[in-house]
Every structure is written in C-alpha cells, then in structure tokens.
Design a protein around this motif. Structure first.
Motif, short mmCIF file in Angstrom:
data_model
loop_
_atom_site.label_atom_id
_atom_site.label_comp_id
_atom_site.label_asym_id
_atom_site.label_seq_id
_atom_site.Cartn_x
_atom_site.Cartn_y
_atom_site.Cartn_z
N MET A 1 0.85 -1.17 0.00
CA MET A 1 0.00 0.00 0.00
C MET A 1 0.90 1.23 0.00
O MET A 1 1.83 1.34 0.76
N THR A 2 0.58 2.16 -0.87
CA THR A 2 1.39 3.37 -0.96
C THR A 2 0.94 4.37 0.10
O THR A 2 -0.12 4.23 0.71
N GLN A 3 1.76 5.35 0.28
CA GLN A 3 1.45 6.37 1.27
C GLN A 3 0.18 7.14 0.91
O GLN A 3 -0.63 7.48 1.77
N THR A 4 -0.02 7.40 -0.37
CA THR A 4 -1.21 8.13 -0.81
C THR A 4 -2.48 7.33 -0.54
O THR A 4 -3.47 7.87 -0.06
N SER A 5 -2.45 6.03 -0.82
CA SER A 5 -3.64 5.22 -0.58
C SER A 5 -3.88 5.06 0.92
O SER A 5 -5.03 4.98 1.37
N GLY A 6 -2.83 5.05 1.72
CA GLY A 6 -2.97 4.98 3.18
C GLY A 6 -3.60 6.25 3.72
O GLY A 6 -4.47 6.20 4.60
N ILE A 7 -3.19 7.39 3.22
CA ILE A 7 -3.77 8.67 3.64
C ILE A 7 -5.24 8.73 3.21
O ILE A 7 -6.10 9.18 3.96
N LYS A 8 -5.52 8.23 2.01
CA LYS A 8 -6.87 8.23 1.50
C LYS A 8 -7.77 7.34 2.37
O LYS A 8 -8.89 7.71 2.72
N ALA A 9 -7.27 6.17 2.73
CA ALA A 9 -8.04 5.24 3.57
C ALA A 9 -8.27 5.85 4.95
O ALA A 9 -9.37 5.76 5.51
N THR A 10 -7.25 6.48 5.50
CA THR A 10 -7.38 7.13 6.80
C THR A 10 -8.41 8.25 6.74
O THR A 10 -9.24 8.40 7.64
N SER A 11 -8.39 9.01 5.67
CA SER A 11 -9.36 10.09 5.50
C SER A 11 -10.78 9.54 5.40
O SER A 11 -11.71 10.11 5.98
N GLN A 12 -10.95 8.44 4.68
CA GLN A 12 -12.28 7.83 4.55
C GLN A 12 -12.76 7.30 5.91
O GLN A 12 -13.94 7.43 6.24
N ILE A 13 -11.87 6.71 6.67
CA ILE A 13 -12.23 6.18 7.99
C ILE A 13 -12.63 7.33 8.91
O ILE A 13 -13.62 7.25 9.62
N GLU A 14 -11.84 8.41 8.90
CA GLU A 14 -12.16 9.57 9.74
C GLU A 14 -13.52 10.14 9.36
O GLU A 14 -14.33 10.49 10.22
N LYS A 15 -13.81 10.21 8.06
CA LYS A 15 -15.09 10.73 7.59
C LYS A 15 -16.23 9.83 8.05
O LYS A 15 -17.27 10.30 8.52
N ALA A 16 -16.03 8.51 7.97
CA ALA A 16 -17.07 7.56 8.39
C ALA A 16 -17.30 7.65 9.89
O ALA A 16 -18.45 7.61 10.35
N VAL A 17 -16.23 7.81 10.66
CA VAL A 17 -16.36 7.93 12.11
C VAL A 17 -17.11 9.21 12.47
O VAL A 17 -18.01 9.20 13.33
N LYS A 18 -16.77 10.31 11.82
CA LYS A 18 -17.45 11.57 12.09
C LYS A 18 -18.93 11.49 11.72
O LYS A 18 -19.79 11.98 12.45
#
Length: 149
Positions: free
Chosen positions: A1-18
């Motif tokens: 997994m690249t750093q960009t896809s990791g940041i993207k996944a983290t952003s999606q998780i944060e959005k889902a949690v919010k």
C-alpha cells in the motif's frame, strides 16, 4: 500500500467515524427530547394530582400546605425542564455529579439493585385473564364450614 492510498483510507475512515458520531448524537438527542417530553407530561400530571389532593383537605391544614408546596416544586422542576436547552441540562447534571459523587453513586447502586430485583422476580401471572383467579379460594377449607354458612 502506498502512502497516498494509506492517507486516502485514513481520511475515509475519519469521515465515516465523524458521520457515525453525528448520527449517534442526533439519535441520542432525539431520545433525550422524547424522554424530556414524557417527563414533562408526567410532572404536570403529578402536580395536578397533588393540587387535587391538597384541595381535598381543609384550607389551612398542614396537609394542604405540604401538598401545595410539593406541587409547586414539581411545577418548578417542569418549568426548568421546559425552558432549559438539553445541553444546559446535561451540564447541570454533570456539575451535580461532580459536586455530589456519593449521591450519584448511591443512586446508581440503588437503581442497579432495583433493576436486579425486578429482573430476578418470578413471572407471576394468573392462568386466566381474571385478576382474582386463585385469590378468592386460596387456602379456604370449605369442608369445615359450619352448617348454614
């Protein structure tokens, strides 16, 4: 997994949690508003019943004074619940809990004991729809009744 896809996944998780947190907050607020409305209705009915009970006694009696004072206290509580926003009520409860932890813990323990007692209670229902079934002749020894009864 690249750093960009990791940041993207983290952003999606944060959005889902919010989003989930916001939905949960909305459900909790709705439930609290419903409970507050039910509490207000119950408080108003209780105050009315207390006023009616006070009216049943003589005008200058201690019972009338006590019941009237209790009814006024219930009315004041209902007014406070009606006028204060939910956030202010929650803050008041939090402040009370911080100032009186023994009362809060004691109340929680009492509620826990009551709930446990309620849950452990046997299911006692009459076999029929008649609420008096089994009560009228329970323990009656009809064979030993005197003559003419």
């Amino acid at each position: 997994m690249t750093q960009t896809s990791g940041i993207k996944a983290t952003s999606q998780i944060e959005k889902a949690v919010k989003t989930t947190a916001a939905e949960a907050e909305q459900v909790a607020r709705s439930a609290a508003d419903t409970a507050r409305d039910a509490g207000l209705e119950e408080a108003e009915q209780t105050a009315d019943a207390l006023h009616r009970a006070a009216d049943a006694f003589d005008a200058g009696s201690i019972q009338t004074a006590a019941l009237s004072q209790l009814a006024q206290t219930v009315n004041d509580m209902a007014d406070t619940l009606r006028e204060k926003p939910l956030d202010a009520l929650i803050d008041d409860v939090a402040v009370f809990a911080r100032k009186n932890p023994a009362i809060v813990l004691g109340g929680a323990a009492l509620a826990g004991f009551a709930a446990a007692r309620f849950l452990k209670a046997p299911d006692v229902r009459p076999a029929q729809d008649d609420p008096w079934s089994g009560h009228l002749d329970a323990g009656a020894d009809t064979g030993n009744l005197p003559e003419g009864s």
